[in-house]
Design a protein around this motif. Sequence first.
Motif, PDB file in Angstrom:
ATOM      1  N   ASP A   1       0.818  -1.177   0.070  1.00 11.68           N
ATOM      2  CA  ASP A   1       0.072  -0.035   0.082  1.00 11.68           C
ATOM      3  C   ASP A   1       0.802   1.373  -0.004  1.00 11.68           C
ATOM      4  O   ASP A   1       0.565   2.395   0.342  1.00 11.68           O
ATOM      5  CB  ASP A   1      -0.835   0.183   1.241  1.00 11.68           C
ATOM      6  CG  ASP A   1      -1.975  -0.986   1.267  1.00 11.68           C
ATOM      7  OD1 ASP A   1      -2.404  -1.484  -0.022  1.00 11.68           O
ATOM      8  OD2 ASP A   1      -2.323  -1.721   2.115  1.00 11.68           O
ATOM      9  N   ALA A   2       2.011   1.335  -0.567  1.00 10.04           N
ATOM     10  CA  ALA A   2       2.821   2.388  -0.691  1.00 10.04           C
ATOM     11  C   ALA A   2       2.467   3.180  -1.764  1.00 10.04           C
ATOM     12  O   ALA A   2       1.473   2.981  -2.524  1.00 10.04           O
ATOM     13  CB  ALA A   2       4.378   1.825  -1.296  1.00 10.04           C
ATOM     14  N   GLU A   3       2.611   4.640  -1.452  1.00  7.21           N
ATOM     15  CA  GLU A   3       2.015   5.781  -2.253  1.00  7.21           C
ATOM     16  C   GLU A   3       2.958   6.192  -3.444  1.00  7.21           C
ATOM     17  O   GLU A   3       4.157   6.220  -2.971  1.00  7.21           O
ATOM     18  CB  GLU A   3       1.832   6.922  -1.442  1.00  7.21           C
ATOM     19  CG  GLU A   3       1.219   7.965  -2.144  1.00  7.21           C
ATOM     20  CD  GLU A   3       0.836   9.267  -1.361  1.00  7.21           C
ATOM     21  OE1 GLU A   3       0.588  10.315  -1.802  1.00  7.21           O
ATOM     22  OE2 GLU A   3       0.884   9.104   0.028  1.00  7.21           O
ATOM     23  N   LEU A   4       2.658   5.986  -4.451  1.00  7.38           N
ATOM     24  CA  LEU A   4       3.563   6.386  -5.482  1.00  7.38           C
ATOM     25  C   LEU A   4       3.787   8.007  -5.604  1.00  7.38           C
ATOM     26  O   LEU A   4       2.912   8.735  -5.636  1.00  7.38           O
ATOM     27  CB  LEU A   4       3.045   5.967  -7.012  1.00  7.38           C
ATOM     28  CG  LEU A   4       3.891   6.248  -8.305  1.00  7.38           C
ATOM     29  CD1 LEU A   4       4.925   5.593  -8.443  1.00  7.38           C
ATOM     30  CD2 LEU A   4       2.771   6.136  -9.429  1.00  7.38           C
ATOM     31  N   THR A   5       4.811   8.389  -5.871  1.00  8.76           N
ATOM     32  CA  THR A   5       5.101   9.921  -5.810  1.00  8.76           C
ATOM     33  C   THR A   5       5.746  10.337  -7.225  1.00  8.76           C
ATOM     34  O   THR A   5       5.528  11.285  -7.422  1.00  8.76           O
ATOM     35  CB  THR A   5       6.163  10.172  -4.688  1.00  8.76           C
ATOM     36  OG1 THR A   5       7.443   9.300  -4.616  1.00  8.76           O
ATOM     37  CG2 THR A   5       5.403  10.056  -3.309  1.00  8.76           C
ATOM     38  N   ALA A   6       6.439   9.324  -7.641  1.00  7.25           N
ATOM     39  CA  ALA A   6       7.269   9.552  -9.242  1.00  7.25           C
ATOM     40  C   ALA A   6       7.735   8.433  -9.917  1.00  7.25           C
ATOM     41  O   ALA A   6       7.751   7.480  -9.218  1.00  7.25           O
ATOM     42  CB  ALA A   6       8.515  10.455  -8.768  1.00  7.25           C
ATOM     43  N   LEU A   7       7.078   8.484 -11.036  1.00  7.59           N
ATOM     44  CA  LEU A   7       7.475   7.529 -12.026  1.00  7.59           C
ATOM     45  C   LEU A   7       8.646   7.746 -12.974  1.00  7.59           C
ATOM     46  O   LEU A   7       8.490   8.856 -13.652  1.00  7.59           O
ATOM     47  CB  LEU A   7       6.499   7.207 -12.728  1.00  7.59           C
ATOM     48  CG  LEU A   7       6.296   5.811 -13.606  1.00  7.59           C
ATOM     49  CD1 LEU A   7       6.479   4.604 -12.994  1.00  7.59           C
ATOM     50  CD2 LEU A   7       5.036   5.893 -14.416  1.00  7.59           C
ATOM     51  N   GLN A   8       9.721   7.078 -12.893  1.00  8.92           N
ATOM     52  CA  GLN A   8      10.903   7.088 -14.054  1.00  8.92           C
ATOM     53  C   GLN A   8      10.609   6.263 -15.189  1.00  8.92           C
ATOM     54  O   GLN A   8      10.061   5.127 -15.231  1.00  8.92           O
ATOM     55  CB  GLN A   8      12.068   6.760 -13.331  1.00  8.92           C
ATOM     56  CG  GLN A   8      13.294   7.028 -14.420  1.00  8.92           C
ATOM     57  CD  GLN A   8      14.628   6.405 -13.477  1.00  8.92           C
ATOM     58  OE1 GLN A   8      14.796   5.496 -13.366  1.00  8.92           O
ATOM     59  NE2 GLN A   8      15.643   7.451 -13.064  1.00  8.92           N
ATOM     60  N   VAL A   9      10.491   6.797 -16.447  1.00 11.58           N
ATOM     61  CA  VAL A   9      10.269   6.515 -17.556  1.00 11.58           C
ATOM     62  C   VAL A   9      11.653   6.271 -18.515  1.00 11.58           C
ATOM     63  O   VAL A   9      11.930   7.104 -18.815  1.00 11.58           O
ATOM     64  CB  VAL A   9       8.985   7.014 -18.327  1.00 11.58           C
ATOM     65  CG1 VAL A   9       8.846   6.305 -19.604  1.00 11.58           C
ATOM     66  CG2 VAL A   9       7.828   7.287 -17.404  1.00 11.58           C
ATOM     67  N   GLY A  10      11.437   5.066 -18.988  1.00 12.73           N
ATOM     68  CA  GLY A  10      12.643   5.037 -20.120  1.00 12.73           C
ATOM     69  C   GLY A  10      14.206   4.974 -19.712  1.00 12.73           C
ATOM     70  O   GLY A  10      14.979   5.327 -20.620  1.00 12.73           O
TER      71      GLY A  10
END
Length: 203
Positions: free
Chosen positions: A70-79
């Motif tokens: 149930d961790a909260e996503l704060t940032a997504l790195q793409v590529g």
Amino acid sequence: MVNNVETLAAVSWIVSRGGAAYAQRGTSAETGTKLVCLSERFTRPGAYEVELGTSLERIVTELGAGLKDDAELTALQVGGPLGGFLAADALDVPLTETDLAARGAALGHAGLVAFDQRVAPEDVLRHIWQFAAAESCGACSPCRVGSRRGLELASAGDPPGEEYGRLSRVLAEASLCAFGRRIPPAVRSLARAYGGRLTGWDQ
């Protein structure tokens, strides 16, 4: 002839169904499919084949089933390390080169690395510069020297000031290849994703 594994993996589908059918997948401008690799923080990490144009939000919430514990996503790195970052509330973007570029990111190898609230943005920032300094081939001084100076500024823990603005411009304009030129956009995208928590790095 040299091909990567992803290309070879698509060959059997194309041979059995035809190139025209494959071109119907994806979007009209960017056809076909892409393998996306979800990092270990996802509930269902792994490699998934999706059509180009599939929204990042669907990939994260449906295929990856969100984050573990149930961790909260704060940032997504793409590529990849220099591909760029998106905030958790900015994932309504199709997985295409054009759409990601419009958001300051890049498709790259389509790896998706999730960062939750337990990871400090300053640590991610240092990681970008550590990667850049370690992987720079050293052929040109803007990237070779600039990546090391960027790491020093990031490790200092203070806002980078006017020096970083000059460093960013030199990296973007004078680096011989796309590696050095991608460093400033990746850093800027990280600063945007964390909403002002990295003051001065959005130059």
